[in-house]
Scaffold this active site. Structure first.
Site, PDB file in Angstrom:
ATOM      1  N   ASP A 159       0.808  -1.335   0.437  1.00 54.10           N
ATOM      2  CA  ASP A 159       0.194  -0.066  -0.032  1.00 54.10           C
ATOM      3  C   ASP A 159       0.781   1.362  -0.043  1.00 54.10           C
ATOM      4  O   ASP A 159       2.586   1.358   0.598  1.00 54.10           O
ATOM      5  CB  ASP A 159      -0.880   0.309   1.336  1.00 54.10           C
ATOM      6  CG  ASP A 159      -0.324   0.106   2.300  1.00 54.10           C
ATOM      7  OD1 ASP A 159       0.495  -0.603   2.675  1.00 54.10           O
ATOM      8  OD2 ASP A 159      -0.456   0.910   3.713  1.00 54.10           O
TER       9      ASP A 159
ATOM     10  N   GLU B 165       0.036  -1.424   5.567  1.00 50.24           N
ATOM     11  CA  GLU B 165       1.290  -1.194   6.958  1.00 50.24           C
ATOM     12  C   GLU B 165       1.629   0.586   7.005  1.00 50.24           C
ATOM     13  O   GLU B 165       1.575   0.536   8.086  1.00 50.24           O
ATOM     14  CB  GLU B 165       2.701  -1.061   6.048  1.00 50.24           C
ATOM     15  CG  GLU B 165       3.847  -0.477   6.844  1.00 50.24           C
ATOM     16  CD  GLU B 165       4.195   0.674   6.514  1.00 50.24           C
ATOM     17  OE1 GLU B 165       4.964   1.206   7.646  1.00 50.24           O
ATOM     18  OE2 GLU B 165       4.164   1.575   6.372  1.00 50.24           O
TER      19      GLU B 165
END
Length: 486
Positions: free
Chosen positions: A79, A146
């Site tokens: 991400d 994350e």
């Protein structure tokens, strides 16, 4: 795909970075990039598995002659942080990142670039496709989410990974070898409030505080950059005291892990004091620009007349809220007494949204000492509870305790000196790396984090240095050749 970027050296890495940046990949909405990585692993003919939370693991056997080496886990997150300038028309969920080359840097057009942690992901993809690289058995771990909770790392179960050494590719200075990091917790205050009619003899304004530098709320918290939410609150507090201003909306910041760059508020003041109020704003603009001339040279405060609203925040609650925001800790709370120059504990007042009878205030509290992290989070919770808010603490994750005596730290430190004729900076960082979480289910792992130079992460100023990527790639390939036997 951006062909200019794809043709940079090392070409395999940049090619995959350009491909990756064509895939929308916001945190918590990673379905497309997960499938992208699954398809990629399968297309290369390697074992590819996806765990129950969405992490993708691809295994590549050792190159000939290195079968007896320890298995190395390389890890990056899929991400990216989505930030854009307020005047930029861009849809992160449907558009690929628009990149360009500026000298020795790759940048994006008024949005985040995704080099954090897309360069790490592209590195791992390049290792999978190259057949001429000497390497031990590899496990490539692509984690999800994350940036907004590390739920991928937290959901990774013990027993899935077989490696004994983990190389995290998420450090953003090519001179650094990171061997420890801070943990964090999300603190959120929410509630509702009564609205009151705005007196008819008031006039309305929209305040636009823009142009702040922003940045990573952990790695950049020590740089003294302005927090748009704190500065807007300072203005509103003084305007309430001096002009009996009435506030009817606040909208500042966006993401917990980004220092807020912009804040907008709608206010009303007595018409008889309008000229004094405008003069006050001009003076405050000069004051803030002087205070933040070095850290936020593009700071702007503008006021535009708007139609007077029918109602706003009740006066009593307005006073409570502004005082709570004023009292909320922001920035450095404590420096590390053990490691010179390291922020130990901090808080980022990341998001303030007050509108239509409800409010939400979001903070990210970080510390490399869990007890201190929870103590500061409790102080923040108490501050907003005094104003009547409902406060939660969620998404807590642990820090990563440094182990400077590990074999991989010694190996990479000596290799860095050999390759680049200088000492690396072996340190801990005030940011949330997934190593601390991964170490809870894999306590025997030797871990280290490194990467190329990336500046402005979590902001539209994000950029990655081309020559640094070349240096980092060379360092990684040499490291893989030095992995010890089992």
């Amino acid at each position: 795909m951006n062909t200019d970027i794809a043709n940079l050296e090392p070409q395999p890495l940049w090619k995959h970075f350009a491909e990756l940046n064509s895939v929308p990949r916001p945190s918590k909405k990673e379905e497309r990039v997960i499938k992208f990585m699954q398809d990629f692993g399968n297309s290369q003919g390697f074992e590819t598995i996806t765990d129950e939370v969405g992490n993708v693991i691809i295994r590549k056997p050792a190159s000939p002659g290195m079968e007896d080496r320890q298995t190395v886990i390389l890890q990056s997150h899929l991400d990216m942080v989505h930030q854009k300038n307020a005047d930029t028309d861009f849809d992160f969920e449907s558009q690929g990142i628009e990149m360009y080359i500026d000298g020795d840097w790759v940048k994006a057009k008024s949005t985040t670039l995704g080099a954090d942690n897309g360069i790490g992901v592209a590195t791992m993809m390049a290792l999978l496709t190259r057949k001429d690289i000497a390497h031990p058995p590899l496990e490539l771990l692509f984690t999800i989410d994350e940036e907004t909770g590390m739920t991928g790392a937290q959901g990774l179960k013990g027993g899935l990974l077989k490696g004994s050494i983990l190389l995290n590719l998420d450090t953003e200075d090519d001179r650094e070898l990171t061997i420890g990091c801070a943990g964090g917790v999300d603190v959120t205050a929410t509630g509702s409030y009564n609205e009151e009619n705005i007196p008819f003899d008031f006039v309305g304004y929209k305040l636009n505080l823009t142009g702040l530098t922003g940045g990573h709320s952990g790695m950049d918290i020590h740089l003294g950059r302005g927090n748009a939410n704190k500065l807007m609150n300072r203005l509103l507090y003084q305007a309430t005291d001096k002009f009996n201003a009435r506030v009817y909306s606040i909208d500042g910041g966006s993401l917990r892990n980004a220092i807020p760059r912009e804040s907008f508020a709608e206010v009303a003041v007595p018409e008889a004091k309008a000229e004094l109020f405008e003069a006050f704003l001009e003076k405050q603009t000069d004051i803030l620009q002087a205070e933040y001339s070095l850290t936020d040279p593009n700071l702007q405060l503008q006021a535009e007349p708007i139609d007077l609203p029918s109602s706003g925040i009740s006066y009593d609650f307005q006073n409570q809220l502004l005082r709570a925001l004023y009292a909320c800790p922001n920035g450095i709370y404590r420096m590390s007494p053990a490691i010179a120059g390291l922020v130990q504990t901090s808080n980022n007042l990341a998001r303030v949204l007050v509108k239509d009878g409800t409010y939400s205030i979001q903070c990210l509290t970080r510390s490399s000492v869990d007890s201190e992290k929870l103590d500061l989070a409790q102080a923040i919770q108490s501050t907003f509870e005094l104003a009547g808010a409902s406060v939660t603490q969620k998404g807590a994750y642990p820090g990563w305790t440094p182990d400077p005596t590990s074999t991989i730290v010694a190996t990479m430190t000596n290799l860095y000196k050999e390759l680049f004729q200088e000492e690396p900076h072996v340190n801990a960082c005030h940011a949330g790396l997934e190593c601390g979480i991964l170490g809870t289910n894999y306590p025997e792992l030797e871990m280290i984090s490194f990467g190329p130079t990336i500046t402005g992460a979590h902001s539209p100023d994000e950029k990655v240095q081309i020559s640094s990527v070349q240096k980092y790639w060379k360092f990684l390939l040499e490291t893989l050749q030095r992995v010890p036997v089992r």
